[in-house]
Design a protein around this motif. Structure first.
Motif, short mmCIF file in Angstrom:
data_model
loop_
_atom_site.label_atom_id
_atom_site.label_comp_id
_atom_site.label_asym_id
_atom_site.label_seq_id
_atom_site.Cartn_x
_atom_site.Cartn_y
_atom_site.Cartn_z
N ALA A 22 1.75 10.24 -5.73
CA ALA A 22 0.51 11.45 -5.61
C ALA A 22 0.84 12.19 -4.80
O ALA A 22 2.39 12.79 -4.43
CB ALA A 22 0.15 10.28 -4.65
N ASN B 201 1.47 4.67 -3.83
CA ASN B 201 1.38 6.25 -3.23
C ASN B 201 2.20 7.18 -4.04
O ASN B 201 2.13 8.13 -4.16
CB ASN B 201 1.31 6.38 -1.92
CG ASN B 201 0.21 6.11 -0.41
OD1 ASN B 201 -0.89 6.08 -2.26
ND2 ASN B 201 0.27 5.59 0.19
N LYS C 215 -2.80 13.60 4.08
CA LYS C 215 -3.84 12.69 3.87
C LYS C 215 -3.70 11.75 2.64
O LYS C 215 -3.95 13.43 2.26
CB LYS C 215 -4.96 13.36 4.41
CG LYS C 215 -6.40 12.14 4.59
CD LYS C 215 -7.23 12.36 5.29
CE LYS C 215 -8.72 11.35 5.06
NZ LYS C 215 -10.10 13.20 5.36
N LEU C 216 -3.94 11.11 2.39
CA LEU C 216 -4.37 10.30 1.19
C LEU C 216 -5.00 10.05 1.24
O LEU C 216 -5.37 8.51 2.05
CB LEU C 216 -2.72 9.20 0.65
CG LEU C 216 -1.17 10.42 0.14
CD1 LEU C 216 -0.45 9.18 -0.43
CD2 LEU C 216 -2.13 11.72 -1.31
N GLY C 217 -6.35 9.86 0.27
CA GLY C 217 -7.40 8.65 0.40
C GLY C 217 -7.78 8.95 1.96
O GLY C 217 -8.74 9.97 2.67
N ASP C 218 -8.43 7.60 2.44
CA ASP C 218 -9.03 8.12 3.99
C ASP C 218 -8.02 7.33 4.25
O ASP C 218 -8.50 7.48 6.31
CB ASP C 218 -10.38 6.84 3.72
CG ASP C 218 -9.54 5.76 3.29
OD1 ASP C 218 -8.45 5.23 3.07
OD2 ASP C 218 -10.37 4.41 4.19
N ARG D 231 1.16 -1.22 -0.22
CA ARG D 231 -0.69 0.02 0.17
C ARG D 231 0.57 1.76 0.20
O ARG D 231 1.16 2.38 -0.69
CB ARG D 231 -0.59 -0.02 1.41
CG ARG D 231 -1.77 0.87 0.86
CD ARG D 231 -3.18 0.61 2.21
NE ARG D 231 -3.76 1.85 1.93
CZ ARG D 231 -4.43 2.96 2.81
NH1 ARG D 231 -4.68 1.81 4.56
NH2 ARG D 231 -5.06 3.42 3.02
#
Length: 143
Positions: free
Chosen positions: A93, A90, A109-112, A86
């Motif tokens: 990003a 990123n 914060k990336l996504g949730d 995971r």
């Protein structure tokens, strides 16, 4: 039926059956080694137990090396190599800093999810790009 012949037949079958419970092709090849010792003991009576065990160990090692060299390398490549990695997903990003980078550490914060980041000191809200991963810490630079 002799006890040594029966024992090696049971060991071979047990190892091959165990492969279905813990797949990975490791115990299967040890099962082949046990089957080879079974055949040797069946065809040549009187082989000492120590020689049988030594033959099993050597044949197990050889058979596993054969598997690793010729069969395992042909494994199918994944079409999604980062599926269970995971943090590495990123890389590249861009996101604003949720918490300023002070002393080389901050948060985005990336996504949730919130991620710990390392990079040059920057104020909160500055857009940063993920350039690398070190465990669960993202390395960032100003975007």
């Amino acid at each position: 039926m002799r006890w040594d012949v029966t024992t090696w037949a049971v060991v071979a079958l047990a190892l091959m059956a165990a492969e279905t419970l813990a797949p990975g092709a490791f115990m299967l090849w040890m099962g082949f080694a046990a089957a080879a010792v079974f055949l040797a003991v069946l065809l040549v009576p009187g082989i000492p137990v120590l020689a049988q065990v030594a033959a099993f160990v050597v044949l197990s090692f050889v058979s596993i090396q054969i598997y690793r060299r010729w069969f395992r390398k042909g494994a199918r490549q994944s079409d999604r190599p980062l599926l269970n990695r995971r943090a590495e997903q990123n890389i590249g990003a861009v996101a604003p800093l949720d918490q300023a980078i002070a002393g080389g550490r901050g948060r985005i914060k990336l996504g949730d999810a919130f991620w710990a980041v390392e990079g040059p000191d920057l104020p909160a809200g500055t857009p940063v790009r993920v350039i690398a991963v070190d465990g669960m810490v993202l390395k960032v630079q100003e975007a």
